[in-house]
Design a protein around this motif. Structure first.
Motif, mmCIF file in Angstrom:
data_model
loop_
_atom_site.group_PDB
_atom_site.id
_atom_site.type_symbol
_atom_site.label_atom_id
_atom_site.label_comp_id
_atom_site.label_asym_id
_atom_site.label_seq_id
_atom_site.Cartn_x
_atom_site.Cartn_y
_atom_site.Cartn_z
ATOM 1 N N PRO A 103 8.899 4.402 -7.162
ATOM 2 C CA PRO A 103 9.637 4.146 -8.401
ATOM 3 C C PRO A 103 10.654 3.018 -8.346
ATOM 4 O O PRO A 103 11.214 2.647 -9.378
ATOM 5 N N CYS A 104 10.890 2.440 -7.182
ATOM 6 C CA CYS A 104 11.871 1.352 -7.066
ATOM 7 C C CYS A 104 11.226 -0.030 -7.188
ATOM 8 O O CYS A 104 11.928 -1.045 -7.152
ATOM 9 N N ILE A 105 9.912 -0.081 -7.343
ATOM 10 C CA ILE A 105 9.209 -1.364 -7.407
ATOM 11 C C ILE A 105 9.683 -2.162 -8.630
ATOM 12 O O ILE A 105 10.038 -1.584 -9.655
ATOM 13 N N LEU A 181 9.890 -0.806 -1.951
ATOM 14 C CA LEU A 181 8.610 -0.229 -1.549
ATOM 15 C C LEU A 181 8.780 1.200 -1.044
ATOM 16 O O LEU A 181 7.841 1.766 -0.482
ATOM 17 N N LEU A 182 9.946 1.784 -1.262
ATOM 18 C CA LEU A 182 10.210 3.167 -0.872
ATOM 19 C C LEU A 182 9.118 4.072 -1.432
ATOM 20 O O LEU A 182 8.854 4.074 -2.627
ATOM 21 N N ASN A 183 8.488 4.836 -0.549
ATOM 22 C CA ASN A 183 7.414 5.750 -0.934
ATOM 23 C C ASN A 183 7.984 7.164 -0.993
ATOM 24 O O ASN A 183 8.350 7.733 0.022
ATOM 25 N N VAL A 184 8.058 7.714 -2.198
ATOM 26 C CA VAL A 184 8.632 9.041 -2.408
ATOM 27 C C VAL A 184 7.487 10.054 -2.408
ATOM 28 O O VAL A 184 6.956 10.407 -3.452
ATOM 29 N N ASN A 185 7.085 10.482 -1.221
ATOM 30 C CA ASN A 185 5.950 11.399 -1.171
ATOM 31 C C ASN A 185 6.231 12.708 -0.423
ATOM 32 O O ASN A 185 5.326 13.468 -0.153
ATOM 33 N N THR A 186 7.510 12.955 -0.133
ATOM 34 C CA THR A 186 7.906 14.248 0.440
ATOM 35 C C THR A 186 9.179 14.703 -0.269
ATOM 36 O O THR A 186 9.962 13.860 -0.742
#
Length: 191
Positions: A103-105, A181-186
């Motif tokens: 969501p930070c893209i 590119l922070l991946n928020v998947n946990t």
């Protein structure tokens, strides 16, 4: 191959296994639905944005985007299922994709992909940073990528996005704002 037109797709078709099977794209990050954040960033650089989702399609449609599901023939092939659906749906020469859990893209990151694609429109371009590759932040030439992806899915037992890109021909595009590119998947990243 010439760069003529561009559409954008939010990839939200995953099962959310690392997020206790919750639909990641509909979760809130900093008070906003993650898929909406990504869709708005895509909308900064293209007028036509849609969402690839395999559940909760009404809730995704409420965000203001058209929603498409994976083709049943290519289901359960990971993110390549979503790419196949998006490439099939796109009515443009090129397609910009981004996962719902980043969501930070920013539109600036997508602009860098567009510039690379304008220079070499017959290749797939994807973002990378100092920590590695981010292949689902990518721009693809629609018609040739769809033809080759269908062939790849029909013949390959390996459903790796990077394996497909390498077969097709690809280049990474360095994006130095890793925080985007922070991946928020946990759940721990979400809170």
């Amino acid at each position: 191959m010439v760069f003529l037109s561009l559409s954008g797709a939010v990839l939200a078709g995953g099962k959310g296994e690392r997020m206790a099977s919750q639909d990641k794209g509909l979760l809130l990050f900093r008070g906003e639905v993650m898929a909406l954040s990504v869709g708005l960033a895509l909308r900064q650089v293209t007028d036509c944005v849609f969402i690839n989702a395999n559940r909760n399609s009404e809730r995704y449609a409420d965000l203001g985007f058209e929603v498409i599901a994976d083709d049943h023939f290519y289901q359960d092939k990971g993110p390549l299922s979503g790419l196949a659906a998006c490439l099939t749906f796109a009515k443009t020469s090129h397609l910009l994709v981004s996962p719902c859990d980043t969501p930070c893209i920013s539109g600036d990151a997508f602009t860098k992909l567009i510039i690379a694609s304008n220079a070499f429109p017959d290749r797939i371009h994807y973002l990378s940073d100092a920590f590695g590759s981010h292949p689902l932040h990518a721009i693809l030439p629609v018609e040739p990528a769809l033809i080759m992806l269908k062939d790849f899915l029909d013949k390959s037992e390996r459903h790796s996005v990077m394996a497909f890109y390498e077969v097709f021909g690809c280049e990474s595009v360095l994006w130095d704002k890793s925080e985007e590119l922070l991946n928020v998947n946990t759940p721990d990243v979400l809170s």
